[in-house]
Write an enzyme that holds these catalytic residues in place. Structure first.
Site, PDB file in Angstrom:
ATOM      1  CB  CYS A  22      26.888  27.029  -4.344  1.00  9.43           C
ATOM      2  SG  CYS A  22      25.690  27.502  -3.092  1.00  9.43           S
ATOM      3  CG  HIS A  23      29.303  24.527  -6.748  1.00 10.65           C
ATOM      4  ND1 HIS A  23      28.298  24.156  -5.912  1.00 10.65           N
ATOM      5  CD2 HIS A  23      30.461  24.232  -6.114  1.00 10.65           C
ATOM      6  CE1 HIS A  23      28.808  23.629  -4.808  1.00 10.65           C
ATOM      7  NE2 HIS A  23      30.113  23.669  -4.905  1.00 10.65           N
ATOM      8  N   GLY A  24      28.347  28.327  -9.587  1.00  7.76           N
ATOM      9  CA  GLY A  24      28.356  29.069 -10.840  1.00  7.76           C
ATOM     10  C   GLY A  24      27.518  28.517 -11.975  1.00  7.76           C
TER      11      GLY A  24
END
Length: 175
Positions: free
Chosen positions: A139-141
């Site tokens: 999702c956000h790394g």
């Protein structure tokens, strides 16, 4: 009823008996109302069944990650290789966002057990991904290493380590 009481010397009357009987019936009535109220606050059988989970780890090959459910959440069990253990132990604490030694996260170096929920927004990270061959949150790394420690990204904390105990060499109890 003709015998005197020891304390006052006055014989008990029919009225004394009625007071005691009424009090006893009242206490039973209050108990029968209060008991279900207290009983309904305890967890049901399905919740108690999820409180702990036993997992057979004998079939997990070195380098593999197995996901099991515990309390409705994914838990990652990773059988680490000697190379992965050496990398995790050699990582300088200064390189970590949430500094924690590898030894503080494991009971046995070859087994890592962590809750599989990203500490940023609650996504489920993917195993054997990212530059540290740990986990990568799609999702956000956020990137985690082979010890479940956050190395890069917006996640503020390492993957949580649940309470667990080794019952035998091949069985672990989570929770």
């Amino acid at each position: 009823m003709a015998t005197a009481t020891a304390s006052s010397g006055v014989p008990p009357t029919r009225r004394d008996f009625l007071y005691i009987a009424t009090g006893a019936v009242g206490a039973v009535g209050v108990g029968s109302v209060v008991w279900p109220l207290i009983s309904q606050m305890s967890p049901d059988a399905s919740t108690l069944a999820l409180a702990s989970s036993e997992v057979d780890i004998s079939k997990i090959e070195p380098g593999a990650i197995v996901t099991v459910k515990w309390r409705g959440n994914p838990v990652f069990i990773r059988h680490r290789t000697p190379k992965e253990i050496a990398e995790a132990q050699a990582t300088p604490l200064g390189d970590l966002i949430d500094p924690e030694t590898d030894a503080a996260r494991v009971q046995r170096p070859e087994w890592l057990i962590v809750v599989g929920i990203c500490t940023h927004l609650g996504c489920v990270p993917l195993g054997h991904e990212g530059p540290f061959d740990g986990w990568l949150c799609p999702c956000h790394g956020s990137q985690y290493d082979v010890s479940g420690r956050v190395r890069h990204g917006p996640a503020p904390k390492n993957l949580a380590v649940p309470t667990y105990a080794f019952l035998t060499d091949t069985k672990v109890k989570i929770g």
